[in-house]
Design an enzyme around this catalytic site. Structure first.
Site, PDB file in Angstrom:
ATOM      1  N   PRO A 269      36.638  75.880  26.059  1.00 38.13           N
ATOM      2  CG  PRO A 269      37.306  76.173  28.272  1.00 38.13           C
ATOM      3  CD  PRO A 269      36.562  76.841  27.173  1.00 38.13           C
ATOM      4  CB  CYS A 270      33.862  72.253  28.159  1.00 42.40           C
ATOM      5  SG  CYS A 270      34.831  72.300  29.654  1.00 42.40           S
TER       6      CYS A 270
END
Ligand SMILES: NC(=O)c1ccc[n+]([C@@H]2O[C@H](COP(=O)([O-])OP(=O)(O)OC[C@H]3O[C@@H](n4cnc5c(N)ncnc54)[C@H](O)[C@@H]3O)[C@@H](O)[C@H]2O)c1
Length: 469
Positions: A269-270
């Site tokens: 997600p990052c």
């Protein structure tokens, strides 16, 4: 009175932070819009799966309260952390809608406070967003002034899923962007009573902290892509071995050993979105961030490049098993997962694909639909396969047994992390190919002969002998 903290957004990061503050002795009000999260926390259960989270909630001895009421939580506390999602927009920017909603309600809570308060943004945002877009919301809703009646900090946490609590409590460095000194000092005190280690506190302007957060992830992903670039070259050189090369590189203090392991790319997600956002910021400022762009482009192209390298192994009708569908071992998260992307690239190349992951099976099934069959066990996936691709270095794959391997045909195993080299290399019935190590393919040998012949002025026949290295 002791420290009183509110945490807005009790997700993967926020719930761990709230539990950490409460366990360290603070009175904590955790806010979320999801009633299931509230019910879980108030029943002493972890709202998300993270090691140590439930134990930390229980150890907080009733000091952690969950609610849906942001203004009330703010009014009851002295410092408020906002950690709600900032989903990426199509242009690469981080969407601020949810943060803005949260800040409006925080501002309403500030209105009711008679003493100084600090609002800390932890969500990832584009540099400039906090001061330009969010502080005005707080001032408008509260009727108060930033720097006089309340302070604002931007302070991201550098954590990895699967070790969020431990990482939050033991940072290498604390980034502390502050609207004014009083706000930064209050936040530093809050961290000092909570952290298990004594990290350096880097206090700076809000904009520098916002940029440092993006710069850090961009730098780390550049290092990962660099190792993958070296892995690609090693596959094409006689005797090439990425672990030998990066292992030596890592000893140099200017480089360091971390995140320097050739493999199948980064995801989650990052990491992927931070490069895109940095490049977007640069364009908006009428410059460019070519290193971030190249890192992102190289990483996104890995599944197709990988399939291109596999072409010779994918005969008509063959079944490919992809092992490792989470974006990294130890999590069920499949967001931007290299294993999922690889499986879909193999499907697009015309092969039938089955897949397995010890934790991410259900989430991968939702992602694949009927394009890939997700198997219930490692053995089932191996039994169905002609070619196996090991996409994550998940220790669960070390549990492969003799019974898991087919007896009636040769199994080709391509292991991008060299996890099973000792177990499978040279084993009868298995053709083991290690990613990042010389693949000695004839096409490449011909290229090398041309290269060396041109460089030495010798006839091609005179240089071919070296290829036996
Ligand atoms: N998880 C990480 O590894 C990580 C690391 C660094 C930074 N971040 C950043 O932190 C932010 C949050 O990430 P996360 O992984 O914890 O997200 P998450 O999706 O796990 O959790 C967010 C939570 O916020 C809640 N929420 C949404 N809108 C809200 C509102 N207006 N008021 C109160 N609650 C609200 C959601 O219901 C959810 O429970 C993102 O900006 C992310 O980029 C995350």
């Amino acid at each position: 009175m002791g420290l009183r903290v509110s945490v807005i957004g009790m997700g993967k990061l926020g719930s761990c932070m709230a539990a950490a503050f409460a366990r360290a002795g603070a009175e904590v009000f955790g806010v979320d819009v999801d009633p299931d999260v509230i019910a879980a926390v108030n029943a002493g259960r972890a709202p998300v799966a993270e090691p140590g989270l439930e134990a930390a909630i229980l150890a907080s001895a009733g000091r952690l309260h969950a609610t849906t009421d942001t203004p009330e939580a703010v009014a009851q506390t002295d410092i408020t952390f906002v950690i709600v999602p900032t989903p990426s927009e199509p242009n690469g920017a981080f969407g601020l809608d949810l943060v803005a909603d949260a800040f409006r309600l925080v501002g309403r809570g500030l209105r009711a406070r008679s003493s100084y308060h600090v609002v800390v943004l932890t969500s990832t945002v584009l540099p400039g967003s906090t001061r330009a877009a969010l502080v005005p919301l707080l001032e408008a809703e509260s009727g108060k002034r930033c720097g006089r009646d309340f302070g604002v900090c931007y302070s991201p946490a550098f954590i990895a899923l699967g070790s969020v609590l431990r990482d939050f409590l033991n940072p290498d460095v604390v980034l502390l962007g502050e609207s004014d000194e009083r706000a930064g000092t209050r936040l530093e005190e809050c961290y000092r009573t909570t952290f298990e280690n004594e990290p350096p506190y880097r206090r700076m302007s809000i904009e520098n902290a916002e940029l440092t957060k993006l710069a850090l992830n961009t730098f780390v992903t550049m290092k990962i892509s660099f190792a993958n670039m070296i892995a690609d070259l090693c596959e094409r050189l006689p005797g090439g071995d990425v672990d030998v090369v990066t292992g030596a590189l890592g000893f140099d203090r200017r480089v360091g050993p971390h995140y320097l392991r050739g493999g199948l790319g980064y995801g989650g997600p990052c990491f992927p979105r931070d490069n895109v956002a940095l490049a977007y910021l640069a364009r908006a400022l009428e410059t460019s961030a070519p290193v971030a762009e190249a890192t992102d482009r190289f990483n996104r192209a890995l599944p197709e490049r990988t399939v291109e390298r596999l072409r010779g192994l994918l005969h008509p009708g063959c079944v490919v098993a992809v092992l490792g569908l989470a974006y990294k071992p130890g999590t069920p998260v499949v967001e931007e997962s290299p294993g999922v992307d690889l499986a879909l690239a193999v499907v697009a190349a015309g092969a039938r694909v089955v897949a397995y992951d010890p934790l991410a099976g259900p989430s991968a099934r939702a992602e694949f639909g009927d394009r890939v069959q997700v198997m219930a066990s490692l053995g089932e996936a191996l039994h169905a396969a002609d070619v196996v691709l090991i996409a994550t270095p998940d220790p669960a794959f070390l549990r492969v047994t003799d019974e898991d391997l087919p007896k009636d045909r040769e199994l080709v195993v391509v292991d991008y992390w060299r996890l099973l080299a000792e177990r499978l290399a040279g084993r009868p019935g298995v053709r083991y190919i290690a990613g990042g190590r010389s693949m000695d393919d004839p096409l490449n040998a011909a290229r090398l002969v041309r290269l060396w012949a041109a460089a030495t002025g010798l006839e091609p026949e005179a240089v071919t002998g070296v290829l036996a290295v």
